[in-house]
Scaffold this motif. Structure first.
Motif, mmCIF file in Angstrom:
data_model
loop_
_atom_site.group_PDB
_atom_site.id
_atom_site.type_symbol
_atom_site.label_atom_id
_atom_site.label_comp_id
_atom_site.label_asym_id
_atom_site.label_seq_id
_atom_site.Cartn_x
_atom_site.Cartn_y
_atom_site.Cartn_z
ATOM 1 N N LEU A 122 -2.110 10.603 -4.001
ATOM 2 C CA LEU A 122 -2.253 9.301 -4.656
ATOM 3 C C LEU A 122 -2.302 8.219 -3.587
ATOM 4 O O LEU A 122 -1.448 8.165 -2.698
ATOM 5 C CB LEU A 122 -1.085 9.046 -5.601
ATOM 6 N N THR A 123 -3.293 7.346 -3.673
ATOM 7 C CA THR A 123 -3.352 6.164 -2.813
ATOM 8 C C THR A 123 -3.459 4.945 -3.721
ATOM 9 O O THR A 123 -4.186 4.966 -4.720
ATOM 10 C CB THR A 123 -4.555 6.210 -1.859
ATOM 11 N N ALA A 124 -2.741 3.895 -3.371
ATOM 12 C CA ALA A 124 -2.753 2.688 -4.204
ATOM 13 C C ALA A 124 -2.455 1.466 -3.350
ATOM 14 O O ALA A 124 -1.710 1.545 -2.370
ATOM 15 C CB ALA A 124 -1.726 2.804 -5.336
ATOM 16 N N SER A 170 -6.256 5.406 -6.569
ATOM 17 C CA SER A 170 -7.118 6.576 -6.461
ATOM 18 C C SER A 170 -6.248 7.827 -6.483
ATOM 19 O O SER A 170 -5.289 7.940 -5.714
ATOM 20 C CB SER A 170 -7.942 6.533 -5.170
ATOM 21 N N LEU A 171 -6.589 8.755 -7.373
ATOM 22 C CA LEU A 171 -5.841 10.003 -7.520
ATOM 23 C C LEU A 171 -6.773 11.173 -7.227
ATOM 24 O O LEU A 171 -7.815 11.322 -7.873
ATOM 25 C CB LEU A 171 -5.273 10.126 -8.930
ATOM 26 N N THR A 172 -6.412 11.998 -6.243
ATOM 27 C CA THR A 172 -7.210 13.164 -5.862
ATOM 28 C C THR A 172 -6.393 14.431 -6.099
ATOM 29 O O THR A 172 -5.223 14.495 -5.704
ATOM 30 C CB THR A 172 -7.609 13.090 -4.378
ATOM 31 N N ARG A 173 -7.002 15.412 -6.725
ATOM 32 C CA ARG A 173 -6.301 16.677 -6.996
ATOM 33 C C ARG A 173 -7.135 17.843 -6.485
ATOM 34 O O ARG A 173 -8.339 17.936 -6.760
ATOM 35 C CB ARG A 173 -6.018 16.846 -8.485
ATOM 36 N N ARG A 174 -6.490 18.722 -5.734
ATOM 37 C CA ARG A 174 -7.160 19.910 -5.214
ATOM 38 C C ARG A 174 -7.217 20.973 -6.304
ATOM 39 O O ARG A 174 -6.179 21.472 -6.764
ATOM 40 C CB ARG A 174 -6.405 20.438 -3.993
ATOM 41 N N LEU A 175 -8.430 21.315 -6.739
ATOM 42 C CA LEU A 175 -8.601 22.324 -7.784
ATOM 43 C C LEU A 175 -8.699 23.726 -7.215
ATOM 44 O O LEU A 175 -8.341 24.699 -7.882
ATOM 45 C CB LEU A 175 -9.852 22.008 -8.610
ATOM 46 N N SER A 176 -9.204 23.837 -6.002
ATOM 47 C CA SER A 176 -9.276 25.110 -5.290
ATOM 48 C C SER A 176 -9.383 24.802 -3.809
ATOM 49 O O SER A 176 -9.320 23.635 -3.403
ATOM 50 C CB SER A 176 -10.483 25.943 -5.763
ATOM 51 N N ARG A 177 -9.557 25.800 -2.983
ATOM 52 C CA ARG A 177 -9.655 25.568 -1.540
ATOM 53 C C ARG A 177 -10.892 24.754 -1.175
ATOM 54 O O ARG A 177 -10.926 24.094 -0.136
ATOM 55 C CB ARG A 177 -9.689 26.901 -0.796
ATOM 56 N N GLU A 219 -11.436 13.642 -8.325
ATOM 57 C CA GLU A 219 -10.898 12.308 -8.033
ATOM 58 C C GLU A 219 -11.194 11.358 -9.173
ATOM 59 O O GLU A 219 -12.256 11.421 -9.804
ATOM 60 C CB GLU A 219 -11.526 11.765 -6.736
ATOM 61 N N ILE A 220 -10.223 10.498 -9.468
ATOM 62 C CA ILE A 220 -10.420 9.426 -10.431
ATOM 63 C C ILE A 220 -9.823 8.155 -9.823
ATOM 64 O O ILE A 220 -8.791 8.209 -9.151
ATOM 65 C CB ILE A 220 -9.760 9.759 -11.798
ATOM 66 N N GLY A 221 -10.505 7.039 -10.037
ATOM 67 C CA GLY A 221 -10.038 5.813 -9.406
ATOM 68 C C GLY A 221 -10.309 4.588 -10.257
ATOM 69 O O GLY A 221 -11.206 4.570 -11.112
ATOM 70 N N LEU A 222 -9.529 3.554 -10.015
ATOM 71 C CA LEU A 222 -9.679 2.277 -10.702
ATOM 72 C C LEU A 222 -9.563 1.170 -9.664
ATOM 73 O O LEU A 222 -8.641 1.155 -8.843
ATOM 74 C CB LEU A 222 -8.592 2.104 -11.768
ATOM 75 N N THR A 238 0.845 -1.181 0.000
ATOM 76 C CA THR A 238 0.000 0.000 0.000
ATOM 77 C C THR A 238 0.887 1.239 0.000
ATOM 78 O O THR A 238 1.875 1.298 0.743
ATOM 79 C CB THR A 238 -0.926 0.030 1.229
ATOM 80 N N VAL A 239 0.521 2.215 -0.834
ATOM 81 C CA VAL A 239 1.329 3.421 -1.008
ATOM 82 C C VAL A 239 0.441 4.651 -0.877
ATOM 83 O O VAL A 239 -0.694 4.666 -1.372
ATOM 84 C CB VAL A 239 2.024 3.424 -2.389
ATOM 85 N N LEU A 240 0.961 5.677 -0.216
ATOM 86 C CA LEU A 240 0.303 6.983 -0.142
ATOM 87 C C LEU A 240 1.319 8.047 -0.507
ATOM 88 O O LEU A 240 2.399 8.119 0.089
ATOM 89 C CB LEU A 240 -0.235 7.236 1.271
ATOM 90 N N VAL A 241 0.992 8.863 -1.502
ATOM 91 C CA VAL A 241 1.819 10.010 -1.877
ATOM 92 C C VAL A 241 0.984 11.260 -1.621
ATOM 93 O O VAL A 241 -0.059 11.461 -2.248
ATOM 94 C CB VAL A 241 2.252 9.954 -3.359
#
Length: 495
Positions: free
Chosen positions: A379-381, A415-422, A427-430, A369-372
């Motif tokens: 990123l979590t995987a 799972s990839l999460t990106r902060r677009l604003s405050r 999020e996109i995930g597989l 398991t990885v968290l960046v």
């Protein structure tokens, strides 16, 4: 807020989460039989937190109600949540840990697993764990641990092809594990002596599925403060499937901590079933968390619950990543909860499915398991492989002839999460899993793939709205292949 002895402050905060799902195939049927439906889920719950000098309580408890607009599924209400207790009853002597949880599990492991609230393929597992223990430093170098763990599992609802009437006694189990250990700190030479016992049985059963009793003595050597080496000798008695046997234990262990952020722990033993091992590598930095685990152990129907989670715990990895910036555990817990809420992060990732069994099994597997954690991107995987086969012995006269739960499972989730604003995140995930039956079920296999994406917006400090879409595809030799597409809207409000 309610004051309590030994508790600094008990906070109870109500919240409600609602999910509206517009699905093209509510029952995961073939394309010709697919029925669209609208599923509404409402989950009121109480979020409880407390951390004092002697007692800490954390978690949430509530219910989940699921309603189908077009009656393509059975509407229902079920408990959901988890509460954890940590307490020190007598200072530096007697402790008590406990937990209470109500979680969803798949009724049929060879069927689809919905990616949002649904009553399809659903069981509810009620699990109670209580663990009293004595932990004491008898001298500056000699420590004592005496601990007894008990896990009671009850499954309700959701009959499956493996249990059509929902009355299989394997649904309910009592697991227990006891350990008595004396450990003499190596400076540089030391030793550990321990007695252990593990037992798992179905509710009302007169005999155990698997019972293990062992005695071990380990000589330890620490050439440096960061490295510990050990050699183990022991004896164990095992009972399963009307088999009673006594065998020797020979093995070794290592604990290496090259830095305060990296730890490797491994134990390897030669036992009655062959080579057994449990190894774990953990690493953290202010922006990165990593955990690798591998094991090979005998287990019973739900023995993995005593072994603990293998990977997939995002909350634990995030807690490690934030250790440097927030050394105070109470402050760090608050930050972890806030980040998971604000970034809409998953708390756990995909993990192997449990199958009901009435016999002991040999489990082998590995997970990573990885968290960046970045300023704007997280990123979590996780990936896992697990195999469970019947624990074989030449004298096994009760080898099961049907409904075998032997299986091999593989899984991956990213799972990839990106902060677009405050206040806005995307999020996109597989998620992909595969289960392959073994033994008498070697012809059974199912693969399940889900692709999802969406956005989450903080409407206010107490209200969050999310909108997403997913596509799921299931291929199986047991059930009909199916596809499902859905739009999912969520609303979470804290009072």
């Amino acid at each position: 807020m309610l004051p309590s002895e030994g508790v600094a402050q008990l906070r109870i905060r109500p919240e409600v989460e609602s999910t509206l799902t517009l699905t093209s195939n509510a029952a995961y049927a073939t394309a010709s039989e697919a029925r669209a439906d609208t599923i509404l889920s409402v989950s009121p719950r109480l979020v409880v937190s407390s951390r004092g000098a002697r007692v800490s309580i954390n978690g949430n408890i509530g219910i989940e109600g699921v309603v189908y607009a077009n009656t393509s599924g059975a509407s229902q209400v079920r408990p959901r949540g988890r509460l954890d207790l940590r307490s020190e009853l007598i200072e530096r002597w007697l402790f008590l840990d406990g937990s209470l949880s109500a979680d969803r599990v798949s009724a049929d492991p060879y069927s689809a697993t919905p990616d949002s609230a649904s009553a399809f393929n659903d069981y509810t597992v009620l699990r109670t764990q209580i663990s009293p223990y004595v932990e004491r430093r008898l001298t500056p170098r000699l420590g004592l641990l005496a601990r007894s763990d008990h896990v009671l599992t009850r499954r309700v609802g959701g009959a499956s092809v493996l249990d059509p009437g929902g009355t299989d006694p394997a649904r309910d189990a009592h697991e227990q594990a006891q350990i008595l250990r004396l450990e003499y700190q190596p400076l540089p030479l030391g030793w550990t002596a321990e007695l252990t016992r593990e037992d798992t049985r179905h509710r009302g059963a007169a005999t155990s599925i698997l019972e293990e009793t062992g005695a071990r003595v380990t000589g330890t050597y620490a050439p440096t403060p960061q490295l510990l080496l050990g050699a183990t000798l022991g004896r164990e008695s095992t009972h399963y499937s009307l088999i009673d046997r006594t065998d020797s234990i020979v093995g070794g262990r290592i604990k290496w901590q090259p830095s305060e952020r990296t730890t490797l722990e491994a134990r390897v033993e030669r036992r009655f079933f062959g080579a057994g091992f449990d190894a774990q590598l953990r690493h953290r930095s202010p922006f990165f968390g990593f955990e690798l685990r591998a094991d090979r152990e005998p287990v019973a129907q739900s023995g993995s619950h005593l072994l603990g989670l293998a990977g997939s715990d995002v909350r634990g990895l995030l807690d490690g990543v934030l250790t440097t910036r927030f050394p105070n555990a109470s402050q760090r817990t608050v930050m972890v909860n806030n980040l998971i809420r604000d970034l809409n992060l998953p708390t756990t990732l995909v993990a192997p499915l449990d199958l009901f069994t009435s016999y002991a099994q040999l489990q082998s597997g590995a997970s990573v398991t990885v968290l960046v954690y970045g300023k704007v991107t997280t990123l979590t995987a996780t990936a896992f492989l697990r195999k469970r086969v019947r624990l074989v012995d030449l004298d096994d006269v009760l080898a099961p002839a049907s409904l075998s739960s032997d299986n091999k499972q593989l899984g991956l989730e990213v799972s990839l999460t990106r902060r677009l604003s405050r206040t806005l995140n995307a999020e996109i995930g597989l998620r992909g899993t595969k289960i392959q039956g073994l033994g008498v079920r070697s012809d059974a296999n199912t693969s399940d793939v889900v692709l999802r994406g969406g956005v989450a917006m903080l409407l206010s400090p107490d209200t969050q709205f999310g909108l997403g879409a997913r596509h799921q595809r299931v291929r199986s030799s047991v059930t009909d292949p199916s596809r499902e597409s859905a739009l999912v809207a969520t609303l979470l409000h804290r009072f």
